[in-house]
Design an enzyme around this catalytic site. Structure first.
Site, PDB file in Angstrom:
ATOM      1  N   ASN A  81       0.747  -1.347   0.036  1.00  0.00           N
ATOM      2  CA  ASN A  81      -0.001  -0.127  -0.124  1.00  0.00           C
ATOM      3  C   ASN A  81       0.885   1.384  -0.011  1.00  0.00           C
ATOM      4  OD1 ASN A  81      -2.453   1.984   0.903  1.00  0.00           O
ATOM      5  ND2 ASN A  81      -0.771   2.151   2.474  1.00  0.00           N
ATOM      6  N   SER A 133      -4.066   2.495  -8.349  1.00  0.00           N
ATOM      7  CA  SER A 133      -4.538   3.823  -8.555  1.00  0.00           C
ATOM      8  C   SER A 133      -5.237   3.745  -9.764  1.00  0.00           C
ATOM      9  CB  SER A 133      -3.593   5.156  -8.352  1.00  0.00           C
ATOM     10  OG  SER A 133      -4.346   6.345  -8.662  1.00  0.00           O
ATOM     11  N   SER A 135      -5.136   6.263 -11.447  1.00  0.00           N
ATOM     12  CA  SER A 135      -4.057   6.978 -12.268  1.00  0.00           C
ATOM     13  C   SER A 135      -3.009   5.981 -12.749  1.00  0.00           C
ATOM     14  CB  SER A 135      -3.210   7.905 -11.087  1.00  0.00           C
ATOM     15  OG  SER A 135      -4.242   8.770 -10.674  1.00  0.00           O
ATOM     16  N   TYR A 146       3.767   9.695 -11.389  1.00  0.00           N
ATOM     17  CA  TYR A 146       2.702   8.916 -10.564  1.00  0.00           C
ATOM     18  C   TYR A 146       2.196   7.911 -11.651  1.00  0.00           C
ATOM     19  CZ  TYR A 146      -0.914   7.991  -7.103  1.00  0.00           C
ATOM     20  OH  TYR A 146      -1.817   7.543  -6.043  1.00  0.00           O
ATOM     21  N   LYS A 150       2.150   3.868 -11.371  1.00  0.00           N
ATOM     22  CA  LYS A 150       1.085   2.960 -10.977  1.00  0.00           C
ATOM     23  C   LYS A 150       0.664   2.446 -12.089  1.00  0.00           C
ATOM     24  CE  LYS A 150       0.160   4.361  -6.755  1.00  0.00           C
ATOM     25  NZ  LYS A 150       0.048   3.517  -5.720  1.00  0.00           N
ATOM     26  N   THR A 181      -7.331  11.182   2.256  1.00  0.00           N
ATOM     27  CA  THR A 181      -6.086  11.111   3.266  1.00  0.00           C
ATOM     28  C   THR A 181      -5.199  12.184   3.371  1.00  0.00           C
ATOM     29  OG1 THR A 181      -4.890  10.056   1.438  1.00  0.00           O
ATOM     30  CG2 THR A 181      -6.381   8.668   2.693  1.00  0.00           C
TER      31      THR A 181
HETATM   32  P1  NAI Z   1      -0.896   8.785   2.836  1.00  0.00           P
HETATM   33  O1  NAI Z   1       0.274   9.530   2.565  1.00  0.00           O
HETATM   34  O2  NAI Z   1      -1.692   8.977   3.734  1.00  0.00           O
HETATM   35  O3  NAI Z   1      -0.261   7.049   3.589  1.00  0.00           O
HETATM   36  C1  NAI Z   1       1.066   6.587   2.946  1.00  0.00           C
HETATM   37  C2  NAI Z   1       1.948   5.725   3.924  1.00  0.00           C
HETATM   38  O4  NAI Z   1       2.985   5.265   3.421  1.00  0.00           O
HETATM   39  C3  NAI Z   1       2.210   6.754   5.148  1.00  0.00           C
HETATM   40  O5  NAI Z   1       2.026   6.095   6.441  1.00  0.00           O
HETATM   41  C4  NAI Z   1       3.591   6.739   4.889  1.00  0.00           C
HETATM   42  O6  NAI Z   1       4.314   6.996   5.956  1.00  0.00           O
HETATM   43  C5  NAI Z   1       3.923   5.523   4.211  1.00  0.00           C
HETATM   44  N1  NAI Z   1       4.999   5.359   3.319  1.00  0.00           N
HETATM   45  C6  NAI Z   1       5.535   6.284   2.634  1.00  0.00           C
HETATM   46  N2  NAI Z   1       6.865   6.167   2.056  1.00  0.00           N
HETATM   47  C7  NAI Z   1       7.177   4.887   2.827  1.00  0.00           C
HETATM   48  C8  NAI Z   1       8.378   4.124   2.412  1.00  0.00           C
HETATM   49  N3  NAI Z   1       9.415   4.434   1.884  1.00  0.00           N
HETATM   50  N4  NAI Z   1       8.434   3.183   3.137  1.00  0.00           N
HETATM   51  C9  NAI Z   1       7.291   2.444   3.971  1.00  0.00           C
HETATM   52  N5  NAI Z   1       6.163   3.358   4.065  1.00  0.00           N
HETATM   53  C10 NAI Z   1       6.116   4.368   3.693  1.00  0.00           C
HETATM   54  O7  NAI Z   1      -1.514   8.020   1.571  1.00  0.00           O
HETATM   55  P2  NAI Z   1      -2.694   7.096   1.170  1.00  0.00           P
HETATM   56  O8  NAI Z   1      -3.675   8.081   0.525  1.00  0.00           O
HETATM   57  O9  NAI Z   1      -3.242   6.346   2.484  1.00  0.00           O
HETATM   58  O10 NAI Z   1      -2.604   6.406  -0.093  1.00  0.00           O
HETATM   59  C11 NAI Z   1      -2.026   4.850   0.337  1.00  0.00           C
HETATM   60  C12 NAI Z   1      -2.071   4.183  -1.017  1.00  0.00           C
HETATM   61  O11 NAI Z   1      -2.967   4.589  -1.975  1.00  0.00           O
HETATM   62  C13 NAI Z   1      -0.933   4.837  -1.969  1.00  0.00           C
HETATM   63  O12 NAI Z   1      -0.385   3.710  -2.584  1.00  0.00           O
HETATM   64  C14 NAI Z   1      -1.551   5.728  -3.011  1.00  0.00           C
HETATM   65  O13 NAI Z   1      -0.794   5.943  -4.274  1.00  0.00           O
HETATM   66  C15 NAI Z   1      -2.750   5.020  -3.205  1.00  0.00           C
HETATM   67  N6  NAI Z   1      -3.831   5.902  -3.700  1.00  0.00           N
HETATM   68  C16 NAI Z   1      -4.385   6.912  -2.856  1.00  0.00           C
HETATM   69  C17 NAI Z   1      -5.495   7.746  -3.239  1.00  0.00           C
HETATM   70  C18 NAI Z   1      -5.975   8.769  -2.705  1.00  0.00           C
HETATM   71  O14 NAI Z   1      -6.574   9.515  -3.188  1.00  0.00           O
HETATM   72  N7  NAI Z   1      -5.709   9.126  -1.371  1.00  0.00           N
HETATM   73  C19 NAI Z   1      -5.938   7.453  -4.533  1.00  0.00           C
HETATM   74  C20 NAI Z   1      -5.383   6.418  -5.415  1.00  0.00           C
HETATM   75  C21 NAI Z   1      -4.401   5.647  -4.944  1.00  0.00           C
END
Ligand code: NAI
Length: 259
Positions: A81, A133, A135, A146, A150, A181
């Site tokens: 994730n 995503s 995306s 991105y 993805k 988020t």
């Molecule tokens: P977020 O930014 O709230 O959480 C991401 C988490 O990943 C954080 O806890 C962060 O510390 C952790 N992280 C970042 N780099 C890291 C690394 N190198 N090693 C370990 N952990 C790491 O993001 P969110 O929104 O919860 O996204 C989760 C997934 O969902 C991502 O892959 C994002 O691309 C995908 N996504 C999110 C969307 C949205 O609208 N929020 C839409 C489509 C996909």
């Protein structure tokens, strides 16, 4: 009997956002969950552990898989994730930004699959859920790195599904739409921006991390026992749209103006 009784999962990026909701959902249905994140989660417990892990660093990835096996003796589920975005057009994009986006969004998935597949195989099979995503399915403005990273997750998911099928390991991808988020909140903080974004979503609203967790848990569970290589968009209908304008709405507006 809960769906994940006796199962052990690793969730990358599980400290907050969609990942944290997935951790909570899997744990609430009986799983023991290891959070692999660079940042600490708000809380852990008897069945939810955390090991500080940079998902782009092979030694960290191997360590968290080993720690999970040490603690709970098996591994059944991997949720990839962790991810980051970058809003910049190609001429302005620093090489480091491109590389970092790819390192977290795609290389980390490779590293985790490499380390975890032997353990899941040892457990007699299981499931991998990659959080891609929408995306990764279509293009967005100023999101080249991105979109490309993805898109790689989407097709890597299909490739993994082929390679792992006969080991009883199902590999599927979840493609969220707009989920509020930390990653996406700034885009819709202003009410005008919010209306602008929501106008493009057939369900007329953003999704919640819990709604994504429900789909991820389904894909990870035996309810999805005949699904592998599936790329599932959970996006309120955004990708149902061809991109052409809302013609009936324009006609109604024109009639109102003229009438
Ligand atoms: P977020 O930014 O709230 O959480 C991401 C988490 O990943 C954080 O806890 C962060 O510390 C952790 N992280 C970042 N780099 C890291 C690394 N190198 N090693 C370990 N952990 C790491 O993001 P969110 O929104 O919860 O996204 C989760 C997934 O969902 C991502 O892959 C994002 O691309 C995908 N996504 C999110 C969307 C949205 O609208 N929020 C839409 C489509 C996909």
């Amino acid at each position: 009997m809960a769906r994940f009784d006796g199962k052990v999962a690793i969730v990358t990026g599980g400290a907050r956002g969609i990942g944290a909701a997935i951790v909570a959902r899997l744990a609430s249905e009986g799983a023991k969950v290891m959070i692999a994140d660079v940042n600490a989660p708000a809380e852990t417990g008897e069945h939810v552990a955390f090991l500080k892990t940079d998902a782009t660093v092979a030694a960290d990835v191997q360590a968290v898989v080993a720690a999970t096996l040490d603690r709970w003796g098996r591994l059944d589920i991997l949720v990839n994730n962790a991810g980051i975005g970058a809003l910049v057009e190609t001429p302005e994009m620093a090489e480091e930004v491109w590389d970092r986006v790819f390192a977290i969004n795609t290389r980390a998935i490779f590293l985790f699959c490499k380390a975890a597949i032997p353990a899941i195989r040892e457990a007699g099979g299981g499931a991998i859920v990659n959080i891609a995503s929408i995306s990764g399915l279509l293009g967005d403005y100023a999101m080249g790195a991105y979109n490309a990273s993805k898109g790689a997750v989407v097709n890597y998911t299909r490739s993994l599904a082929l390679d792992c099928g006969r080991d009883g390991i199902r590999v599927n991808a979840l493609c969220p739409g707009l989920i509020e988020t930390e990653m996406a909140r700034a885009a819709v903080a202003d009410p005008l921006d919010r209306a602008f974004w929501f106008d493009r979503i057939p369900l007329g609203r953003s999704g919640t991390p819990e709604e994504m967790a429900a789909v991820a848990a389904f894909l990870a569970s035996d309810d999805a026992s005949y699904l592998t290589g599936v790329i599932l968009a959970a996006d309120g209908g955004i990708t149902a749209h061809s991109g052409q304008p809302n013609a009936p709405q324009r006609i109604r507006e024109r009639t109102r103006r003229q009438g």
